[in-house]
Enzyme design. Structure first.
Site, mmCIF file in Angstrom:
data_model
loop_
_atom_site.group_PDB
_atom_site.id
_atom_site.type_symbol
_atom_site.label_atom_id
_atom_site.label_comp_id
_atom_site.label_asym_id
_atom_site.label_seq_id
_atom_site.Cartn_x
_atom_site.Cartn_y
_atom_site.Cartn_z
ATOM 1 N N GLU A 130 0.868 -0.775 -10.478
ATOM 2 C CA GLU A 130 0.999 -2.200 -10.735
ATOM 3 C C GLU A 130 1.801 -2.901 -9.644
ATOM 4 O O GLU A 130 1.496 -4.035 -9.275
ATOM 5 C CB GLU A 130 1.645 -2.441 -12.105
ATOM 6 C CG GLU A 130 0.766 -2.069 -13.277
ATOM 7 C CD GLU A 130 -0.533 -2.871 -13.339
ATOM 8 O OE1 GLU A 130 -0.608 -3.950 -12.733
ATOM 9 O OE2 GLU A 130 -1.479 -2.409 -13.991
ATOM 10 N N TYR A 171 5.956 -9.404 -15.230
ATOM 11 C CA TYR A 171 4.620 -8.798 -15.248
ATOM 12 C C TYR A 171 4.702 -7.276 -15.302
ATOM 13 O O TYR A 171 4.025 -6.633 -16.117
ATOM 14 C CB TYR A 171 3.791 -9.217 -14.030
ATOM 15 C CG TYR A 171 2.499 -8.426 -13.984
ATOM 16 C CD1 TYR A 171 1.454 -8.730 -14.853
ATOM 17 C CD2 TYR A 171 2.362 -7.321 -13.145
ATOM 18 C CE1 TYR A 171 0.295 -7.974 -14.872
ATOM 19 C CE2 TYR A 171 1.207 -6.559 -13.152
ATOM 20 C CZ TYR A 171 0.177 -6.893 -14.013
ATOM 21 O OH TYR A 171 -0.967 -6.122 -14.046
ATOM 22 N N ASP A 177 -0.702 -11.762 -14.933
ATOM 23 C CA ASP A 177 -0.764 -11.830 -13.475
ATOM 24 C C ASP A 177 -1.632 -13.018 -13.070
ATOM 25 O O ASP A 177 -2.011 -13.848 -13.907
ATOM 26 C CB ASP A 177 -1.296 -10.518 -12.895
ATOM 27 C CG ASP A 177 -2.761 -10.266 -13.241
ATOM 28 O OD1 ASP A 177 -3.337 -11.010 -14.070
ATOM 29 O OD2 ASP A 177 -3.345 -9.326 -12.667
#
Length: 339
Positions: free
Chosen positions: A32, A115, A133
């Protein structure tokens, strides 16, 4: 929003990525962070190499920082790599290398923004958590026709709440990942509405204003840079310096100077000694954040191996062992091609 249609679409269309095969908390975390502002296809190779070099939190925490930066080389935004390294050290010390599954604990870890915390809670720990996102923002701003600037705090909070309200009690992580995938594959900069599983009910589609949303402030003006790059060699060695701060902190580079002065004058000022010009290399273009740099590299031969403050001599054959910015890596490739 038809959540079942969204989930069905996702399970049929989702792409196969290494981090989805075994979504451990560590794999989710690394992937991520890499995926932020970088295309998934680009990340694949980096992720696989990273997991070989640093297969777990402990391996990352104990690795030298330079090795970590080198593994990140080419992804840009090098502060993320430094934060990953610092966070791994913290997790190893505080949690014995086990990434915590509580929001309040994750939020204390350096470099983990909203996030990333949401992604870990959702994809790794299968909790009901929003991971908003740019993809999710784009989907929801269009679906609900959010006309406010999506970079503003109040709009971000609105999108966050709308996302949280959408998540079902059963397998909320599937819905969360589906929204991200939808924004990446269908609801991109150019919306492919005909392929969208949730097009019914999309207010922006009804108004035919997809191209107007999401709203963002104008992009920062690109600043042009023109630099002379000096590749100074002495026998089998070349001179480098390590950047200490700024966007390119902890990367190595050849000496460079802004292109206002002639190369010979700059070189003599820099060296205060004699060097022999050998040849020019091909001009290199390098774009990073809001800068566009044009590099004019040339090779010079030093008559003596002098020591300079903040510079080091390294063997030319070892250049590829050091982390460089993309522009200076292109210069190295030219040097390698000459050998």
């Amino acid at each position: 929003m038809d959540i079942e249609a969204l989930k069905k679409w996702f399970l049929e269309q989702k792409r196969d990525f290494a981090w989805r095969v075994s979504p451990t908390s560590y794999a989710v975390w690394i992937s991520e962070v890499m995926l932020q502002q970088t295309r998934a296809k680009v990340v694949e190779g980096y992720f696989e190499r990273w997991m070989i070099l640093f297969p777990n939190v402990k391996a990352l925490a104990l690795a030298p920082q330079e090795e970590v930066i080198k593994a990140w080389e080419g992804l840009g935004y090098y502060n993320r790599a430094r934060n990953l390294h610092l966070a791994a050290k913290y997790i190893l010390k505080k949690y014995k290398g086990v990434i915590p599954d509580k929001r309040e604990e994750l939020e204390k870890i350096k470099g983990l923004g909203p996030y990333t915390v949401g992604a870990l809670l959702s994809f790794a720990f299968h909790q009901k958590a929003a991971a908003v996102d740019a993809n999710v923002t784009r989907v929801l701003a269009r679906y609900y026709h959010v006309e406010e600037d999506v970079t503003k705090a109040e709009t971000k909070q609105l999108i966050q709440l709308k996302t949280e309200n959408l998540l079902p009690e059963i397998e909320p992580w599937v819905c969360m990942e589906a929204l991200i995938e939808l924004g990446s594959l269908v609801c991109g900069k150019v919306a492919k509405c005909i392929k969208c599983p949730i097009k019914e009910g999309c207010k922006t589609r009804e108004l035919k204003s997809q191209h107007l949303l999401p709203k963002k402030p104008p992009k920062k003006k690109v600043e042009l840079l023109h630099r002379n790059v000096i590749v100074l060699m002495y026998q089998d060695s070349v001179l480098l310096r390590k950047t200490g701060s700024g966007l390119m902190a902890d990367l190595y580079e050849f000496p460079y100077f802004e292109k206002e002065k002639p190369q010979e004058e700059i070189l003599l000022t820099f060296l205060a000694r004699e060097a022999i010009y050998q040849q020019h290399l091909n001009v290199v273009n390098h774009t990073f954040t809001h800068f566009k740099a044009t590099l004019f590299p040339s090779i010079w031969r030093a008559l003596r191996k002098e020591m300079f403050s903040n510079y080091i001599w390294v063997l030319t054959k070892d250049l590829t062992k050091f982390p460089f910015s993309a522009g200076h890596r292109k210069i190295i490739q030219q040097i390698e091609g000459m050998r």
